[in-house]
Design an enzyme around this catalytic site. Structure first.
Site, PDB file in Angstrom:
ATOM      1  N   ARG A 108       1.844  -9.556  -3.892  1.00 39.57           N
ATOM      2  CA  ARG A 108       2.997  -9.432  -4.643  1.00 39.57           C
ATOM      3  C   ARG A 108       3.728 -10.676  -4.357  1.00 39.57           C
ATOM      4  NH1 ARG A 108       5.497  -4.413  -1.586  1.00 39.57           N
ATOM      5  NH2 ARG A 108       3.689  -3.409  -2.718  1.00 39.57           N
ATOM      6  N   ARG A 134       9.881  -1.953  10.746  1.00 37.85           N
ATOM      7  CA  ARG A 134       9.319  -1.609   9.606  1.00 37.85           C
ATOM      8  C   ARG A 134       9.737  -2.179   8.343  1.00 37.85           C
ATOM      9  NH1 ARG A 134       5.636   0.964   7.182  1.00 37.85           N
ATOM     10  NH2 ARG A 134       5.356   3.171   7.289  1.00 37.85           N
ATOM     11  N   LYS A 135       9.036  -1.947   7.349  1.00 33.72           N
ATOM     12  CA  LYS A 135       9.444  -2.721   5.936  1.00 33.72           C
ATOM     13  C   LYS A 135      11.104  -2.499   6.168  1.00 33.72           C
ATOM     14  CE  LYS A 135       7.908   1.192   2.840  1.00 33.72           C
ATOM     15  NZ  LYS A 135       7.153   1.629   2.173  1.00 33.72           N
ATOM     16  N   GLY A 177       1.198   7.885  -6.635  1.00 29.00           N
ATOM     17  CA  GLY A 177       0.047   8.739  -6.416  1.00 29.00           C
ATOM     18  C   GLY A 177      -0.141   9.086  -5.170  1.00 29.00           C
TER      19      GLY A 177
HETATM   20 FE1  SF4 Z   1       2.742   3.505  -3.421  1.00 29.84          FE
HETATM   21 FE2  SF4 Z   1       1.144   5.722  -2.862  1.00 29.84          FE
HETATM   22 FE3  SF4 Z   1       1.191   4.671  -5.477  1.00 29.84          FE
HETATM   23 FE4  SF4 Z   1      -0.011   3.621  -3.722  1.00 29.84          FE
HETATM   24  S1  SF4 Z   1      -0.411   5.542  -4.429  1.00 29.84           S
HETATM   25  S2  SF4 Z   1       1.142   2.608  -4.885  1.00 29.84           S
HETATM   26  S3  SF4 Z   1       1.300   3.691  -1.722  1.00 29.84           S
HETATM   27  S4  SF4 Z   1       3.120   5.542  -4.388  1.00 29.84           S
END
Ligand code: SF4
Length: 517
Positions: free
Chosen positions: A70, A179-180, A435
């Site tokens: 990134r 953390r972030k 996801g």
């Molecule tokens: Fe982010 Fe979860 Fe998508 Fe992976 S699957 S990019 S951790 S939201």
């Protein structure tokens, strides 16, 4: 390290914290050249996570040794050389997959460890970096993507974002946060930097000081998504533009020294803010900064969702900025190279990235706009996308991400296409797909949020499925969307959405939006 680690003697700090005490995350930059020489197998498994501080994640499956990178793009502003460099890196090493993220950054995939030093050199040569793009550190700083050209901004925030970003870059005093840590600094009156979902957000405000109205910022603290989302809360302070760096350092110091380090899932600044509340947080902040003005007049108006489609006048007379749709944020390297040349031919070579995973080409002379729009590439990357593809956002998903439960990007694109074929609405409906609960695709602020889950079938098989959430917004301080009952098999998702949105169409009033207070 220059500061005393107040938490170092706490026997309850989690394993990641213990590891970070032994070796700071940024030290990975010293190791990478050797790993690059000796190959992926020379990297100890326990070091894999440290690569985040260099903006690198191992993509799925980790054992194959391919990295995702990134690259930070503060405020989303890229000059011609930077765009070309990014495109060439992507073409040479990243199998041409060029992703724009929901925090205005750029992501590459398929990188191998031997390529990383050359990529770092190329980035550095044009003033870009991936340092701190991941890890427990200050991430890319979001800004107004039309900073400096925005006719309605209170003032140009480009240099302020740059100054704060550069202060935290490679700064070992702040590279071990709990953390972030995500910041936004914007004076766009349409909240284009999504203030409320940042750990710290500077938002446009006005304040009368010595009988003069001064433009500056209000601040909101403690926003963040993931499985326990929080909206950032306002503090009763007004920050003058010259105070932003000092206030940022003070807030980050508070997070570093008082943030929670025992349970990793409770370590984000949002949990400290939720416990302290705005009053206590302000009190602590003033201990570091000395007196700050009390709140002035908020200058935020209606939220624009991060969308800038079409041709718009700039604050500079005779110039236009043009907002384009990049379907689900994905381009290939040749497209990026072509866009760079077009941006140079008709503008000044600059490109701006937007958190809706889209693009802006600024500084185009009014008389050249029509010519630019006739360029062939703008049939796919268009200023007037169909409604659903134009308002679809997707995270990386199972294609590359180790945490993903389902496939996202291509699925989101396909579903948007189906919806555009079958339903015409007079208002946009923003759909965000993620996801997993980590919410990189910011599903909580979507009109319709689609979150990947696994579903056990009657045959006891685990299959990809989705939860559906409705009614998210960042208008008026924000509201997260709410879950509908049940889970939907991934194969049925497009049908469910078609029926759902047809019902919306059939029952809505003219111009009624998907979600209204
Ligand atoms: Fe982010 Fe979860 Fe998508 Fe992976 S699957 S990019 S951790 S939201």
């Amino acid at each position: 390290m220059a500061y005393e680690k107040a938490w170092a003697d706490n026997p309850k700090i989690n394993k990641t914290e213990q590891k970070k005490l032994v070796k700071d995350g940024l030290k990975i930059f010293e190791d990478i050249p050797l790993y690059a020489q000796n190959g992926f197998d020379s990297i100890p498994k326990e070091e894999w996570d440290s690569f985040k501080w260099a903006g690198l994640y191992l993509q799925r499956p980790k054992e194959d040794g391919y990295f995702m990178m990134r690259v930070n793009v503060p405020s989303g502003i890229l000059n011609y050389e930077q765009v070309k460099t990014l495109a060439h890196i992507c073409k040479d090493y990243g199998r041409s997959v060029f992703d724009i993220t929901t925090r205005q950054a750029i992501q590459f995939h398929w990188l191998t460890i031997d390529q990383i030093p050359d990529i770092f050199n190329r980035l550095e040569a044009v003033g870009l970096s991936s340092a701190g793009a991941c890890g427990d550190i200050t991430r890319n700083i979001m800004g107004n993507p039309i900073a400096g050209i925005d006719p309605y901004e209170l003032f140009d925030t480009t240099e302020i974002v740059k100054e704060v970003y550069e202060f935290f870059q490679h700064n070992e005093d702040f590279s071990n946060l709990p953390r972030k840590y995500k910041m936004s600094i914007s004076s766009n009156v349409n909240n284009s930097a999504h203030a409320e979902i940042n750990c710290v957000a500077f938002t446009p405000a006005l304040k009368e000081i010595d009988n003069k109205e001064i433009p500056g910022f209000h601040i909101k603290i403690g926003g963040g998504l993931s499985s326990r989302p929080f909206l950032a809360q306002p503090l009763d302070v007004f920050v003058e533009p010259h105070q932003v760096k000092e206030v940022s350092i003070a807030i980050t110091t508070i997070f570093r020294d008082y943030g929670y380090r025992e349970k990793r899932h409770l370590a984000r600044l949002k949990f400290l803010m939720a416990d302290w509340g705005p009053e206590k947080f302000k009190e602590k902040l003033l201990e570091y900064t000395g007196p700050l003005h009390a709140k002035g007049k908020d200058a935020l108006k209606k939220w624009n969702g991060g969308y800038f489609y079409g041709v718009h006048p700039q604050k500079q007379e005779g110039l236009r900025y043009i907002g384009f749709n990049v379907p689900v944020g994905r381009l290939d390297a040749d497209e990026v190279l072509e866009i760079a040349e077009i941006a140079k031919k008709y503008g000044n070579g600059e490109i701006r990235t937007v958190n809706s995973q889209n693009l802006i080409i600024p500084n185009v002379k009014q008389e050249n706009v029509e010519l630019l729009l006739q360029e062939g590439i703008f049939k796919r990357i268009t200023t007037q996308p169909l409604s659903f593809i134009g308002h679809s956002v997707s995270c990386t998903g199972i294609e590359y991400c180790n945490l993903a439960l389902v496939e996202t990007k291509e699925r989101m694109r396909r579903i948007a296409e189906t919806l555009d074929q079958q339903i015409a609405l007079d208002v946009p409906v923003r759909i965000h797909m993620v996801g997993c609960p980590n919410s990189c695709g910011q599903r909580q602020i979507a009109d319709i949020g689609l979150q990947g889950v696994l579903l056990k079938t009657k045959e006891k098989m685990m299959v990809q499925a989705f939860e559906i959430y409705v009614g998210g917004t960042l208008d008026d301080g924000g509201k997260f969307n709410e879950k509908l009952k049940g889970k939907f098999h991934a194969d049925l998702l497009d049908e469910v959405l078609v029926r759902f949105l047809k019902t919306f169409k059939d029952t809505k009033l003219p111009s009624e939006t998907f979600f209204e207070y």
